[in-house]
Structure formats: C-alpha cells, structure tokens
Design an enzyme around this catalytic site. Sequence first.
Site, mmCIF file in Angstrom:
data_model
loop_
_atom_site.group_PDB
_atom_site.id
_atom_site.type_symbol
_atom_site.label_atom_id
_atom_site.label_comp_id
_atom_site.label_asym_id
_atom_site.label_seq_id
_atom_site.Cartn_x
_atom_site.Cartn_y
_atom_site.Cartn_z
ATOM 1 N N CYS A 42 0.810 -1.216 0.000
ATOM 2 C CA CYS A 42 0.000 0.000 0.000
ATOM 3 C C CYS A 42 0.845 1.268 0.000
ATOM 4 O O CYS A 42 0.306 2.367 -0.073
ATOM 5 C CB CYS A 42 -0.910 0.034 1.230
ATOM 6 S SG CYS A 42 -2.058 -1.337 1.368
ATOM 7 N N ARG B 29 -5.729 6.535 -3.608
ATOM 8 C CA ARG B 29 -6.191 5.141 -3.643
ATOM 9 C C ARG B 29 -6.423 4.607 -2.236
ATOM 10 O O ARG B 29 -7.458 3.978 -1.964
ATOM 11 C CB ARG B 29 -5.146 4.296 -4.371
ATOM 12 C CG ARG B 29 -5.280 2.797 -4.224
ATOM 13 C CD ARG B 29 -4.065 2.113 -4.842
ATOM 14 N NE ARG B 29 -4.055 0.689 -4.592
ATOM 15 C CZ ARG B 29 -3.600 0.103 -3.488
ATOM 16 N NH1 ARG B 29 -3.101 0.864 -2.514
ATOM 17 N NH2 ARG B 29 -3.620 -1.208 -3.347
#
Length: 330
Positions: A180, A221
């Site tokens: 991530c 995101r």
Amino acid sequence: MNMPTLPASTAVTIGSIPLGDVLAWTAIGAFVAAMVLEWRDFVDPARYLAAGAWVVFGLFWLTMVPHYYLEVKSPIQTLLTLAALPLSVYAGYLLVQGRESLLVLSNAVAFMGLFYLPAETIPVVRTWLIETTAAQTHFGMELFGYSPGIVEGSNGYMSKFGFDPNETVTGRTTYIIMSCTGIGSMAIFGGLIAAVDAPLKRKVTPFVLSIGVIWFLNLVRNVFIGLASPWGWFQQDVFVYFVTEFMGAPADRTSYLVAHNFIAQSLSIVALLGITYLVVRLLPEVLEPLEEVLYILTGTEYDLADALGADVQGETDAAARTARSETGDD
C-alpha cells in the site's frame, strides 16, 4: 509490479526465511552481477548470468500465486503472477540466443530490486514506510470528515484505521501493508530511469515527477479503499452475489474487494500508462527497455518513438545528439 514477501500463512520457508525472499534476493543479486559484467565488457557471461536470473525471477513470482489467489483474491494479480514464469523463462531464452538488447531490461530489474528489497526487508525502513503511509492516509480521510484514529494492525504496525465496527456499515476496516506504500511502482520507474544510458541531469526530473505522482495517486487510492470498505460503498446485491459466489469471500468484504481488486487496480494500470508517457516525453531512452518488454510479450519488434508520434521521435533524436555532444561523438 510489486515484490511483497509471501505472507506466513501461505509461505514456504527455507529455515526461517520465506522462499520468496530467497528467490527474490538470488534473482536480484544475479541481475546486479550481470550488470557489472556488462559494464566491464564481458557481454557473453553477462547474457548467460542474466538469463539464469530471469528464470529465478519467474520462480519468485510463481511463489506469489497462492497469496494473490487465496488471500488477496485478486484476479488481475493472480493472472499476472501466473504469466510471469513463462515470460521470464522466455526472456532468459532470448538472452541465451544472443539478444543483447535485453540486458538493458535486465539492468532495469536489477535497479528495481535494489530500490525495493532493502525497503521490504530492513525492519526500520519497512516500519517507517508503512506507518508514514498510514498517517498520511489518515490525514486524507480527515479532509473528508473522517477521523477514525490509527491503532495497531494484525501485521504489528500502527497502520490500522480504528473505525468502530458498531458504527460502520460493514463492521470492517483496513490497514496499510507494504504494497500500500506505492514503493513497488516507484521502484519500477526508478529502475527504468536508472538503467538507461542518459546523462544524470536529464534523469532527475522524470524521476522526481514519477515518484511524486505515484505518491499522490497512491494516497488517493488508500483513502478511497479505506473509506469504501467500512462504509459499504459497494455493498449492492449484484456485487455481493459476485464476491460470495465466484470469489468465495464473506459478504461483508464486498466493498473492500470491489474498491481494491477491481476499481483501484484497474485505474492503477491507466495511471501507470499515463506516468510512463510523461516519463518518455522527458527521457525518451526509457523506450528501449519498454520495447524489449513488448518483444517478449509479442515476438514483434516495435519502434515506440514512431508509434507515439513525431514529438517523441524528435525528442529521441535530440537526446541522441545531446549524448553524442557530451561524449565528443558527432
């Protein structure tokens, strides 16, 4: 392309070290050694060593299939990891057959690994990346009026968003892991830029631009997924049916899987293509390893400068003239 360590639940280990880590370090070490041999003009040994490195690299990605299929439940990443082994073996075969131009792509992979693996395997760097990304994502959530706080996740880092399960729609939340952080995509562009033959001063701008854009889009995101999952933005019946029937996932994971595996990953591909175009405009030499990727995929030679138009072709010619003038070659 990320290079995460295989989670303990599915990882095969050699002693206490995950097999994926061993294969990754072995492949990158061989790529780096091949790059050094090429720099010293030992081209044939470099080709053969790089060919072996590609095979090991493909085996590394094969070890990732259970993770992406069973845990992440990502069709896109599962298919990509399955395809990686035959494509890597083919790249090695081409090198053995004498395709020296593939050494540029091999060098790019070497630099990618040098960017990524220390961040993945050095605990203090890994912790800083994960927890900093979590803090920045939380700040992004606060801009939209959400402030869940950050608590320790199941991965042992302060990276979990502390939404109250009794107040959210799904009762679920998310936490930041290494993939991530965007470091994988950053390593790809960093590796491509580092590997091509161009003056350092012309590499700085595309490097900074690509890293900055990836960081920002990755933050967007993370905020999107981090809010979609607990608040059930995609808990509609049609999505729930697909996720439970075809992916075997719990119904309350629907919003997360739709946001992460389908929307975010699809848009990430579009974003990476856009970033690639910007980098190419600034550093046309990057087209060379990209042409090698297309050759591996299709078996056809491509002239991307011509395909992308006269502007890029002109920049490519200008770059070549600049390189000749800086080396005294005219």
